[in-house]
Design a protein around this motif. Sequence first.
Motif, PDB file in Angstrom:
ATOM      1  N   HIS A  89       0.845  -1.267   0.076  1.00  0.00           N
ATOM      2  CA  HIS A  89       0.032   0.202   0.050  1.00  0.00           C
ATOM      3  C   HIS A  89       1.100   1.292  -0.145  1.00  0.00           C
ATOM      4  O   HIS A  89       0.621   2.235  -0.824  1.00  0.00           O
ATOM      5  CB  HIS A  89      -0.974  -0.091   1.318  1.00  0.00           C
ATOM      6  CG  HIS A  89      -1.456   1.434   1.590  1.00  0.00           C
ATOM      7  ND1 HIS A  89      -2.262   2.013   0.755  1.00  0.00           N
ATOM      8  CD2 HIS A  89      -1.221   2.242   2.600  1.00  0.00           C
ATOM      9  CE1 HIS A  89      -2.658   3.354   1.178  1.00  0.00           C
ATOM     10  NE2 HIS A  89      -1.941   3.231   2.486  1.00  0.00           N
ATOM     11  N   HIS A 118       4.255   7.756   5.948  1.00  0.00           N
ATOM     12  CA  HIS A 118       2.797   8.138   6.435  1.00  0.00           C
ATOM     13  C   HIS A 118       2.119   6.991   7.240  1.00  0.00           C
ATOM     14  O   HIS A 118       1.450   7.239   7.905  1.00  0.00           O
ATOM     15  CB  HIS A 118       1.973   8.410   5.222  1.00  0.00           C
ATOM     16  CG  HIS A 118       1.250   7.445   4.457  1.00  0.00           C
ATOM     17  ND1 HIS A 118       1.533   6.382   3.534  1.00  0.00           N
ATOM     18  CD2 HIS A 118      -0.050   6.936   4.662  1.00  0.00           C
ATOM     19  CE1 HIS A 118       1.045   5.743   3.194  1.00  0.00           C
ATOM     20  NE2 HIS A 118      -0.179   6.010   3.710  1.00  0.00           N
ATOM     21  N   ASP A 119       2.458   5.718   6.941  1.00  0.00           N
ATOM     22  CA  ASP A 119       1.799   4.460   7.679  1.00  0.00           C
ATOM     23  C   ASP A 119       2.989   3.618   8.412  1.00  0.00           C
ATOM     24  O   ASP A 119       2.461   2.801   9.031  1.00  0.00           O
ATOM     25  CB  ASP A 119       1.226   3.420   6.539  1.00  0.00           C
ATOM     26  CG  ASP A 119      -0.417   4.098   6.391  1.00  0.00           C
ATOM     27  OD1 ASP A 119      -0.818   4.847   7.180  1.00  0.00           O
ATOM     28  OD2 ASP A 119      -0.788   3.304   5.666  1.00  0.00           O
ATOM     29  N   ASP A 200      -3.195   8.619  -0.991  1.00  0.00           N
ATOM     30  CA  ASP A 200      -3.352   7.932  -0.018  1.00  0.00           C
ATOM     31  C   ASP A 200      -4.937   7.071  -0.297  1.00  0.00           C
ATOM     32  O   ASP A 200      -4.870   6.063  -0.424  1.00  0.00           O
ATOM     33  CB  ASP A 200      -3.301   8.223   1.396  1.00  0.00           C
ATOM     34  CG  ASP A 200      -3.462   7.010   2.670  1.00  0.00           C
ATOM     35  OD1 ASP A 200      -3.274   5.998   2.228  1.00  0.00           O
ATOM     36  OD2 ASP A 200      -3.655   7.496   3.739  1.00  0.00           O
TER      37      ASP A 200
HETATM   38 MG    MG Z   1      -2.168   4.830   4.237  1.00  0.00          MG
END
Ligand code: MG
Length: 384
Positions: A89, A118-119, A200
């Motif tokens: 992802h 970001h994750d 995203d």
């Molecule tokens: Mg994400």
Amino acid sequence: MSSSSASETPLTSLVQTIAQRERVLLAPYALFSADSRGREYPEPPHPYRGPFQRDRDRILHSAAFRRLSGKTQVFTGEMGDYHRTRLTHTMEVASIARTIGRALGLNEDLIEALALFHDIGHPPFGHAGEDALHECLAGEGGFSHNRFALTIVQELEVRCDDYPGLNLSYEVLACQQSRADKMAAERAPWLEAQVVDAADSIAYNAHDTDDAVMLGLVKLEELAGIPLVADLLDRVDHHGRLSPEMRRKALVHALIDAQVEDCLRGAAAFLEEAGWQSAEEARRADFRVGAEGTLAADKRELERFLYDRVYRHPRLIEVRSRAQQRLHELFDELRRRPEELPPSFQRRAERVGLPRSAGDYLASITDRYCDRLYASLCLPKTGG
Ligand code: MG
């Protein structure tokens, strides 16, 4: 000899610097590397990598980043091996964000660093894991993956003896800070961060659709009840000649294309009209990349469908409740037996308290490791 004279010449006079490259390529409203406020622990500039490239590399080479390969995005590993993990992802987000950022003349290095970052704070088992840890730490201020991302890069990852964490640039940390605490953010994030947020949602709308159909949770025909999907299916397979597999694949590509194009149309028109001459000027405006494209309502409808029919699917609910129960039990067990924590988290418990350190430890592990830890700490030993 020429080789020895080349080795005596400073590298910076032989190669293009990032500042030179950005002066040619970036739009005036981009965030230029040369304008970075630097790092908490000052470091000399690198001869051929800009500050945001170094941030990207530090994130990419971190253990927390590699562990994303073993962390759930939406579907767990036991459901198959086709669907996205938190790592793939992240790579899709980075790819889409760079495409948008490049087309708008923004800073791709910063975008890539922010996308890979970001994750990174996601615990095992996705949002189910996050909710469980939030409950475990209710008396300690709760748990948020966005805040934990900062803990990882400022405290948990160690790359040298001189300072804790990765010593990332001020701008990368500030962007994550504003994700973690949207209310406290004084100004809009830089356009580069807005692009990552837009990418995203573009990425997960498309890949969750793909994965859900592939896993048999929903049928393509059911998705065709959504106007956006119906329109795209008609575009990619007007005569109905594609096989079901090719229809699904063509739809996913079309979903990404349509959303990226919509995002670019809206942003490019606005940026041209606004004529901002600096990144700071752009932050003071109300404009948000990707927020109000013509597809906004259609996207919301697809997201509602995914929420009701996929994220709330009985198969996911079952996996979700088992993961949450395991994390709760592990959290209780580690509080009873702190000696089972790795030494670094035992030391950390002295500074931040045992509950927080146990929660941070559980947040840092992969799905697989969580299951193994559960078997070793919480299940009765069999055999013997
Ligand atoms: Mg994400």
